[in-house]
Design an enzyme around this catalytic site. Structure first.
Site, PDB file in Angstrom:
ATOM      1  N   GLU A 181     155.877  28.274 117.415  1.00  0.00           N
ATOM      2  CA  GLU A 181     155.577  29.623 118.129  1.00  0.00           C
ATOM      3  C   GLU A 181     154.306  29.619 118.642  1.00  0.00           C
ATOM      4  O   GLU A 181     154.187  30.182 119.733  1.00  0.00           O
ATOM      5  CB  GLU A 181     155.811  30.742 117.191  1.00  0.00           C
ATOM      6  CG  GLU A 181     154.887  31.053 116.161  1.00  0.00           C
ATOM      7  CD  GLU A 181     155.285  32.330 115.228  1.00  0.00           C
ATOM      8  OE1 GLU A 181     155.669  33.375 115.752  1.00  0.00           O
ATOM      9  OE2 GLU A 181     154.852  32.302 114.063  1.00  0.00           O
ATOM     10  N   CYS A 237     156.425  46.700 123.188  1.00  0.00           N
ATOM     11  CA  CYS A 237     156.035  47.671 124.054  1.00  0.00           C
ATOM     12  C   CYS A 237     155.119  48.600 123.408  1.00  0.00           C
ATOM     13  O   CYS A 237     155.640  48.914 121.996  1.00  0.00           O
ATOM     14  CB  CYS A 237     156.974  48.455 124.779  1.00  0.00           C
ATOM     15  SG  CYS A 237     158.262  47.462 125.922  1.00  0.00           S
ATOM     16  N   LYS A 246     154.823  41.418 118.469  1.00  0.00           N
ATOM     17  CA  LYS A 246     154.730  41.512 117.179  1.00  0.00           C
ATOM     18  C   LYS A 246     155.793  42.140 116.455  1.00  0.00           C
ATOM     19  O   LYS A 246     156.408  41.899 115.430  1.00  0.00           O
ATOM     20  CB  LYS A 246     153.186  41.919 116.834  1.00  0.00           C
ATOM     21  CG  LYS A 246     153.005  41.890 115.322  1.00  0.00           C
ATOM     22  CD  LYS A 246     151.820  41.361 114.953  1.00  0.00           C
ATOM     23  CE  LYS A 246     151.788  41.162 113.442  1.00  0.00           C
ATOM     24  NZ  LYS A 246     151.931  39.744 113.127  1.00  0.00           N
ATOM     25  N   ASN A 291     159.390  52.765 125.240  1.00  0.00           N
ATOM     26  CA  ASN A 291     159.774  51.766 124.244  1.00  0.00           C
ATOM     27  C   ASN A 291     161.054  51.625 123.644  1.00  0.00           C
ATOM     28  O   ASN A 291     161.184  52.749 122.928  1.00  0.00           O
ATOM     29  CB  ASN A 291     158.617  51.802 122.947  1.00  0.00           C
ATOM     30  CG  ASN A 291     158.816  50.566 122.118  1.00  0.00           C
ATOM     31  OD1 ASN A 291     159.417  49.538 122.499  1.00  0.00           O
ATOM     32  ND2 ASN A 291     158.309  50.960 120.666  1.00  0.00           N
ATOM     33  N   TRP A 345     156.863  44.531 126.761  1.00  0.00           N
ATOM     34  CA  TRP A 345     157.399  43.367 126.443  1.00  0.00           C
ATOM     35  C   TRP A 345     158.885  43.501 127.331  1.00  0.00           C
ATOM     36  O   TRP A 345     159.887  44.300 126.836  1.00  0.00           O
ATOM     37  CB  TRP A 345     157.854  43.237 124.855  1.00  0.00           C
ATOM     38  CG  TRP A 345     158.132  41.952 124.477  1.00  0.00           C
ATOM     39  CD1 TRP A 345     157.681  40.654 124.354  1.00  0.00           C
ATOM     40  CD2 TRP A 345     159.655  41.624 124.270  1.00  0.00           C
ATOM     41  NE1 TRP A 345     158.651  39.743 123.910  1.00  0.00           N
ATOM     42  CE2 TRP A 345     159.893  40.111 124.058  1.00  0.00           C
ATOM     43  CE3 TRP A 345     161.020  42.360 124.424  1.00  0.00           C
ATOM     44  CZ2 TRP A 345     161.168  39.675 123.464  1.00  0.00           C
ATOM     45  CZ3 TRP A 345     162.242  41.765 124.132  1.00  0.00           C
ATOM     46  CH2 TRP A 345     161.984  40.283 123.661  1.00  0.00           C
TER      47      TRP A 345
HETATM   48  C1  F6R Z   1     156.496  35.050 112.987  1.00  0.00           C
HETATM   49  C2  F6R Z   1     156.592  36.398 113.038  1.00  0.00           C
HETATM   50  C3  F6R Z   1     157.992  36.885 113.109  1.00  0.00           C
HETATM   51  C4  F6R Z   1     158.116  38.159 112.256  1.00  0.00           C
HETATM   52  C5  F6R Z   1     159.526  38.780 112.458  1.00  0.00           C
HETATM   53  C6  F6R Z   1     159.914  39.792 111.468  1.00  0.00           C
HETATM   54  O1  F6R Z   1     155.004  34.668 112.846  1.00  0.00           O
HETATM   55  O2  F6R Z   1     155.564  37.252 112.895  1.00  0.00           O
HETATM   56  O3  F6R Z   1     158.984  35.899 112.641  1.00  0.00           O
HETATM   57  O4  F6R Z   1     158.124  37.797 110.948  1.00  0.00           O
HETATM   58  O5  F6R Z   1     159.626  39.288 113.674  1.00  0.00           O
HETATM   59  O6  F6R Z   1     158.888  40.886 111.657  1.00  0.00           O
HETATM   60  P1  F6R Z   1     158.539  41.913 110.581  1.00  0.00           P
HETATM   61  O7  F6R Z   1     158.209  41.439 109.287  1.00  0.00           O
HETATM   62  O8  F6R Z   1     157.565  42.939 111.307  1.00  0.00           O
HETATM   63  O9  F6R Z   1     159.800  42.644 110.436  1.00  0.00           O
END
Ligand code: F6R
Length: 615
Positions: free
Chosen positions: A495, A2, A610, A100, A74
């Site tokens: 993904e 979010c 993300k 969020n 989200w």
């Molecule tokens: C896959 C992807 C996710 C992140 C995961 C951890 O392409 O981006 O698997 O790697 O959600 O996110 P961070 O690195 O932000 O802790």
């Protein structure tokens, strides 16, 4: 997960909010909505789907106002639809809230409020919050800020929220706990921006304040910014200068952020080791960890906690640190670690690796490790993120903003920092000969150029992708530090293209997955020259014997695998320990093209977001 954005000042809020939501869309794209104060009315517009749907919905409407809030969702509680979209109104439409996070005790709050006559329109946890604030204000007859404070005192869970009220047209109230929130200070201290991260703010101001957990900010066009905590103690805002550039947030001529970010890797890897590595002088150091180096060197073991792609980067680090520096390393899924009652002591160093620096499970794992006396370090990409602020020390990866939801350049930047760490520890522990140490530094410095040479093969990789775009499944195999590369390759494909893919250590294939192999199964193998080369060649033969299709990543000049494989992608030779930095690139490009050929949205794959700020 979010994205929230808000504005108060003299400008028209609507375009600022829409642009901000587009920048934050990577955090979730199930619905988008805004609320604006205009001539004493609090107007609300929200729509299921992407920000573009909201824009279409608001087209031709006469929307004005100098104060407003916006949200891109989200979904956690309640399916993605117009009603569950944020903002959420109080029943009398006096107050609206964007949020969020997750209010874990929302059900209890909701039941209590229903008994008191409140009618809920949505299935969201957030609606409980807005009614609670409204109820407290009415029953306790307190100012809005006090109602927000009291409401947050009875809430369990995570939140970044902004409250707008038509009774207070000159102010917005924002608060955070475990979900990020940044305040941008605009002109004359009478104009403010609030957002989940700095991306919606950067073109208006570079003066920002990152809220800490349990802090409440009131931004008022007449009285400026005031921060207190939920216990009502006054806090002094710590104003920081943003180091983010607008062009980093744009596609720069590429069709998708993902491709732009893949092609940025020669630069992002270089930026990552700039100032930290000098092969000619035999120098390697991570400035952020300098004062804590002894703790690392004396650690009984280093435990990495991470999720997803970042977890794969940690897997690479396990091979590097154990082999080069001879320190015991364990790699944990943050989500499992935090609920497993792990054995952690003050002799351990726990390192979180996270692109966003906001991943809820990774943050919680760190907090647990800290509570048990371990030293906690962070390797993050987003400057000022929660992980980077709660850790004892850490290093940034300097990859620049990663907007494509599938992680690409952040992975190679993480592996680069972790390689620097392994080399520094090896140097201090004298576990490598001088010539081996120097040769690794030289090889690492050469990686950006070698990555460029792989990027030049984009067209060839696209042709290969065309052969496998209709596959239903795919296997990825590798050995040693190419095993995490296989895992990462499989994750990237599944993904963004929704093809079922799995990564395995090549030798494990015989223990089950080999049953899957037939003429329809593409098997992507990292078969570069090194210790296990001959073993991998045997694994390839086993796949061929069962009519599987082999797509091999090989070292330039390889002839043996070329003869067996259906397709090969040659990559420049490098030290075996550095192969992940190069071998990952063609797998990213392959996934990108396959996904595109299948008509998928590569930058915003379904169901994903993300920054995973909920557990
Ligand atoms: C896959 C992807 C996710 C992140 C995961 C951890 O392409 O981006 O698997 O790697 O959600 O996110 P961070 O690195 O932000 O802790």
């Amino acid at each position: 997960m979010c994205g929230i954005v808000a504005y108060i000042g003299k400008k028209e809020a609507f375009p600022i909010l829409i642009k901000g939501l587009s920048r934050l869309e990577y955090r979730g794209y199930d619905s988008a909505g805004i609320a604006l104060l205009d001539s004493g009315e609090l107007n609300l517009y929200k729509k299921q789907g992407k920000v573009a749907n909201l824009v279409e919905f608001t087209n031709g409407k006469n929307i004005h106002g100098n104060v407003g809030i916006g949200h891109t969702r989200w979904a956690t509680h309640g399916e993605p639809n117009d009603v569950n979209a944020h903002p959420h109104y109080s029943m009398d439409k006096r107050i609206a809230v964007i949020h969020n996070g997750i209010i874990e005790n929302y059900d209890t709050i909701r039941e209590e409020l229903i008994k008191r006559g409140y009618v809920f329109k949505s299935q969201t946890d957030t609606e409980a919050l807005v009614h609670l604030i409204d109820d407290i204000q009415k029953t306790e007859k307190v100012e809005l800020i006090e109602a927000v404070r009291h409401a947050l005192q009875s809430v369990i869970g995570a939140y970044a929220l902004v409250v707008i009220s038509k009774d207070h047209p000159n102010q917005l109230i924002a608060a955070r706990k475990s979900s990020p929130l940044v305040v941008g200070i605009g002109e004359d201290n009478s104009e403010f921006y609030l957002a989940s991260d700095a991306t919606p703010i950067v073109e208006y101001t570079n003066q920002v304040v990152y809220l800490n957990d349990e802090e409440i900010a009131v931004v008022d066009v007449n009285e400026g910014l005031r921060i207190t905590n939920i216990a009502n103690q006054e806090k002094t805002p710590y104003i920081q200068e943003l180091e983010l550039h607008l062009e980093a947030l744009e596609k720069g001529g590429y069709e998708h952020f993902m491709m732009k970010e893949i092609f940025e890797q020669p630069r992002s890897i270089h930026d990552c080791f700039r100032g930290r590595l000098n092969a000619a002088e035999g120098f390697v150091q991570l400035g952020g960890l300098k004062d804590y180096e002894k703790r690392l060197l004396n650690a009984k073991r280093i435990v990495f906690v991470a999720c997803g792609t970042s977890w794969h980067a940690c897997q690479v680090a396990e091979y590097l640190i154990e082999d080069l520096a001879r320190i015991n390393v364990e790699v944990e899924y943050a989500s499992e670690f935090r609920y497993r009652n792990p054995i952690i002591s003050e002799k351990d160093v726990v390192i979180a690796v996270s692109q966003s620096g906001e991943t809820a499970d990774t943050l919680a794992a760190l907090e647990l490790a800290k509570a048990r006396g371990a030293s906690i370090f962070g390797i993050c990409n987003v400057v000022g993120s929660s992980i980077s602020r709660i850790t004892d020390a850490g290093s940034y990866t300097h990859a620049g903003p990663e907007i494509g939801v599938a992680s690409t350049k952040a992975f190679t930047a993480q592996v680069t920092v972790l390689t620097l760490l392994a080399l520094r520890l090896a140097y201090k522990k004298e576990t490598l000969s001088n010539s081996r140490f120097r040769s690794l530094l030289t090889e690492l410095e050469a990686i950006p150029e070698k990555v460029k040479r792989v990027l030049d093969k984009n067209e060839l990789i696209k042709e290969i992708a065309a052969h496998y775009k209709d596959s239903a499944n795919a296997l990825y195999l590798g050995r040693g530090s190419s095993f995490p590369v296989a895992l990462e390759g499989a994750l990237k494909l599944k993904e963004i293209s929704y093809i079922h893919a799995e990564g395995y250590p090549a030798a494990e294939m015989k223990h089950g997955p080999i049953a899957l192999i037939d003429e329809d199964m593409p098997v992507f193998v990292i078969a570069t020259k090194g210790t296990s080369y001959e073993k991998v060649v045997s694994n390839i033969q086993e796949v061929k014997a069962r009519k599987g299709k082999i797509i091999a990543i090989v070292t330039e000049g390889d002839t043996q695998v070329k003869e067996m494989a259906d397709h090969v992608i040659e990559i420049p030779a490098t030290d075996e320990h550095l192969v992940p930095l190069i071998a990952t690139i063609p797998l990213q490009i392959l996934s990108y093209h396959i996904a595109l050929m299948r008509g998928c949205n590569v930058d915003q794959p379904r169901n994903l977001a993300k920054s995973v700020t909920v557990e």
